[in-house]
Each structure stands twice: as structure tokens, then as C-alpha cells.
Write a protein that holds these residues in place. Structure first.
Motif, short mmCIF file in Angstrom:
data_model
loop_
_atom_site.label_atom_id
_atom_site.label_comp_id
_atom_site.label_asym_id
_atom_site.label_seq_id
_atom_site.Cartn_x
_atom_site.Cartn_y
_atom_site.Cartn_z
N ILE A 145 0.85 -1.20 0.00
CA ILE A 145 0.00 0.00 0.00
C ILE A 145 0.88 1.24 0.00
O ILE A 145 1.75 1.39 0.87
CB ILE A 145 -0.92 0.02 1.23
CG1 ILE A 145 -1.73 -1.27 1.30
CG2 ILE A 145 -1.84 1.23 1.20
CD1 ILE A 145 -2.53 -1.42 2.58
N PRO A 146 0.68 2.17 -0.93
CA PRO A 146 1.48 3.40 -0.92
C PRO A 146 1.02 4.34 0.20
O PRO A 146 -0.17 4.50 0.44
CB PRO A 146 1.20 4.01 -2.30
CG PRO A 146 -0.15 3.47 -2.67
CD PRO A 146 -0.25 2.10 -2.07
N ILE A 147 1.98 4.94 0.88
CA ILE A 147 1.70 5.93 1.91
C ILE A 147 1.99 7.31 1.31
O ILE A 147 3.11 7.57 0.87
CB ILE A 147 2.54 5.71 3.17
CG1 ILE A 147 2.40 4.27 3.66
CG2 ILE A 147 2.13 6.70 4.26
CD1 ILE A 147 0.99 3.87 4.02
N VAL A 148 0.98 8.15 1.30
CA VAL A 148 1.07 9.45 0.63
C VAL A 148 1.17 10.56 1.66
O VAL A 148 0.41 10.58 2.65
CB VAL A 148 -0.17 9.67 -0.27
CG1 VAL A 148 -0.10 11.01 -0.96
CG2 VAL A 148 -0.29 8.54 -1.29
N ASP A 149 2.10 11.49 1.47
CA ASP A 149 2.26 12.61 2.41
C ASP A 149 1.34 13.75 2.02
O ASP A 149 0.50 13.63 1.12
CB ASP A 149 3.72 13.06 2.48
CG ASP A 149 4.25 13.56 1.15
OD1 ASP A 149 3.44 13.86 0.25
OD2 ASP A 149 5.49 13.66 1.00
N GLU A 150 1.51 14.90 2.70
CA GLU A 150 0.61 16.03 2.49
C GLU A 150 0.72 16.63 1.09
O GLU A 150 -0.19 17.33 0.62
CB GLU A 150 0.89 17.13 3.53
CG GLU A 150 2.29 17.72 3.48
CD GLU A 150 3.32 16.87 4.21
OE1 GLU A 150 4.49 17.27 4.23
OE2 GLU A 150 2.93 15.80 4.74
N THR A 151 1.81 16.32 0.38
CA THR A 151 1.96 16.83 -0.98
C THR A 151 1.32 15.91 -2.01
O THR A 151 1.30 16.24 -3.20
CB THR A 151 3.45 17.01 -1.32
OG1 THR A 151 4.07 15.71 -1.41
CG2 THR A 151 4.16 17.85 -0.27
N GLY A 152 0.83 14.76 -1.56
CA GLY A 152 0.25 13.80 -2.48
C GLY A 152 1.26 12.83 -3.06
O GLY A 152 0.94 12.04 -3.93
N GLU A 153 2.49 12.88 -2.54
CA GLU A 153 3.56 12.01 -3.05
C GLU A 153 3.67 10.75 -2.20
O GLU A 153 3.64 10.80 -0.96
CB GLU A 153 4.89 12.75 -3.04
CG GLU A 153 6.06 11.91 -3.52
CD GLU A 153 7.38 12.64 -3.41
OE1 GLU A 153 8.42 12.04 -3.71
OE2 GLU A 153 7.38 13.82 -3.00
#
Length: 303
Positions: free
Chosen positions: A199-207
Motif C-alpha cells: 500500500i502506498p503511503i502518501v504525504d501532504e503533498t500527495g507524493e
């Protein structure tokens, strides 16, 4: 590749019997390698084929390695399909039927197709081991589940087919180790919803800055298996600590599992975390707490 040959053929070509005994040793009945050689998996597979009178077909875990699957050691027992049983140490002889369309030639060796390899591993290996090997094969050399189902239909209620039928829908190439496959199956067998892998974990920038082994995206709950590399490599350990901190800041909870953990303790920890996260998920958005996300400890080890 190590020199692997039939002793009777070498003697027929003029090799003195004294030289055969002095410089070579048998690896399987009638098959020799140099005494100072350490045979690879390929050497042992070739030897198994030679000892079958060049009639056998390599299948099982060894065949999965031929198709590119990882995590197969050189001393893995060789599984071979033959017409006549010849029990030998390090050789798993299967007197099963095999059709021509279930065999391919790889590097000059007859090997079971990907579907037939899956068919055999899913039936003969123990449940957790079969799950890991099926995942690994699908990851390295994707095969159609329908082709395996067709083999089940072709051969009917043969040994292990019920287990294979249960495991086939659960195959997931996202597993990055045999232990991850074991852990995923442990959760499924205990009644948890089938976890998503990688599962990808996305930060506040959407990355996406990280991937977690498995978990439930809606609950932001991850379960990870920590292999020995986390213990033996300081750089990996340090990087993993920083990675986990970022994951937690994104609102995820991570349950970490190591090999010393008892399965019952693992399930208890995941169950507790799952219940807590489900309760949080049901809260109105405005009332959700901003409490820190906790990762459970590692002190629950097997007795």
C-alpha cells in the motif's frame, strides 16, 4: 555450471573406474560431480533428470526457480515427475500423470510449465509454504489462475486439490518474502478481511514516499514483517525508524511482526489495533482525535 554426468556413460567413454572413484562423487544414484564441487540448484536438477533416465520432468519449488521465483536455496529438494518410483535423499519423486502441454524445455531441461508448477506446489506443500511459493511464482512469472483450474478439472480429485482450490484466489504477487505470505495467510485464516499488499503511503503533498507490506487502507492500519536485514544492517534499521515516523505522522498505525513473535500474540495485537482503528473510522470527521498513532511492541514472543 558444474560437470554433472552419468557414471555409466563416462565409463563407456573410456574414463577408468579408478579415476571416477578418485575424482568424483555421486550426487544421485549413478550421477556424479567433481568431489570439490558445491552443486547449485541447477546442478542438482540436472542430476535428478539424469538419474530418471532423462525421462523425468522437474516441478515444484525447483521448477519455480527455473521460472524466476526468488527465495529458493541450492539445497532445496528436487521434485520430479517420473513413471517409475526411485526414492533417493534430496529427491521428491512424484508418479503423477503429466501431459505434453504441461512441460517446457528451459536450458535443455524439461520443466513443468508455470501453471503445472503452481498445480503441484499448491497441492503438495504445507498450506503456509504453498502460499509463499505460489505468491513468489506469480510475482516472478505471472500465470493465469484459469490454467491451474483447468488442470484441476483435468485430473479431478487428486491429492491436495482441495487445498489448492482454497489458496488459488488468495495468491498475491505483492508479497516480498515468504514470511510476508505466511503473515497474510495467518490474518486471512483468522477471519480478517483480505489485506491489500504494498500500500502506498502518501504525504501532504500527495507524493507516495513509502509502501507498507500489507494492511487496510480505509483504516490506515498496516501490518509489517521485519526480516533479519532490519537487525543486521544498521543503515536499514535507521532508515526504517525514520520511515515509520513519517508513516505515523500521516495517520497510520503499524503493527510490526518479527520471527520470534508467537502467531497467537500477533493476531491479538492486530485484532486490538483493527478494532481501535475501526472505531476511529466510524467517528464523525469533526470529532476524530489527533492522538499519536502507536505501534505495538515486540515483547510478545513465543514461549
Amino acid at each position: 555450471m558444474t560437470e554433472v554426468f552419468l557414471g555409466v556413460e563416462a565409463l563407456g567413454d573410456g574414463l577408468p573406474r579408478s579415476e571416477l572413484r578418485r575424482w568424483y562423487r555421486p550426487i544421485f544414484r549413478g550421477v556424479y560431480i567433481p568431489k570439490n564441487a558445491t552443486p547449485t540448484l541447477r546442478d542438482r536438477a540436472v542430476a535428478a533428470w539424469l538419474t530418471s533416465g532423462r525421462t523425468g520432468v522437474v516441478t515444484g519449488v525447483a521448477a519455480s526457480a527455473w521460472h524466476g521465483a526468488d527465495w529458493v536455496d541450492d539445497d532445496e529438494p528436487i521434485e520430479i515427475l517420473v513413471h517409475e518410483r526411485r526414492k533417493q535423499a534430496g529427491l521428491l519423486v512424484r508418479m503423477d500423470r503429466v501431459a505434453d502441454d504441461e512441460v517446457v524445455t528451459l536450458d535443455g531441461l524439461p520443466v513443468a510449465t508455470r501453471a503445472r508448477t503452481a498445480f503441484d506446489m499448491g497441492r503438495y506443500l504445507k498450506r503456509a509454504a504453498a502460499m509463499g511459493r505460489l505468491d513468489a511464482l506469480m510475482r516472478a512469472a505471472p500465470f493465469e489462475r484459469s490454467e491451474v483450474t483447468a488442470l484441476m478439472d483435468r485430473y479431478g480429485p487428486v491429492r491436495g486439490v482441495r487445498q489448492l482450490r482454497q489458496l488459488l484466489p488468495l495468491i498475491d504477487p505483492g508479497a516480498e518474502s515468504l514470511k510476508e505470505s505466511w503473515l497474510r495467510l495467518l490474518l486471512i485464516d483468522d477471519g480478517f478481511p483480505i489485506p491489500e499488499t504494498q500500500i502506498p503511503i502518501v504525504d501532504e503533498t500527495g507524493e507516495a514516499f513509502a509502501f507498507v507490506d500489507m494492511g487496510w487502507r480505509q483504516l490506515r492500519l498496516a501490518v509489517e514483517y521485519d526480516g533479519d536485514q532490519h537487525r543486521t544492517s544498521r543503515p536499514i534499521y535507521v532508515n526504517d525508524i525514520r520511515r515509520l515516523e513519517r508513516i505515523r505522522r500521516c495517520g497510520w498505525e503499524v503493527v510490526r511482526v518479527i520471527k520470534e513473535d508467537h502467531p497467537g500474540a500477533v493476531l491479538a495485537r492486530v485484532r486490538e489495533a483493527f478494532k481501535r482503528r475501526a472505531e476511529i473510522d466510524e467517528m464523525p470527521e469533526s470529532s476524530r482525535p489527533l492522538a499519536p498513532i502507536r505501534s505495538f511492541g515486540r515483547n510478545e514472543t513465543a514461549a
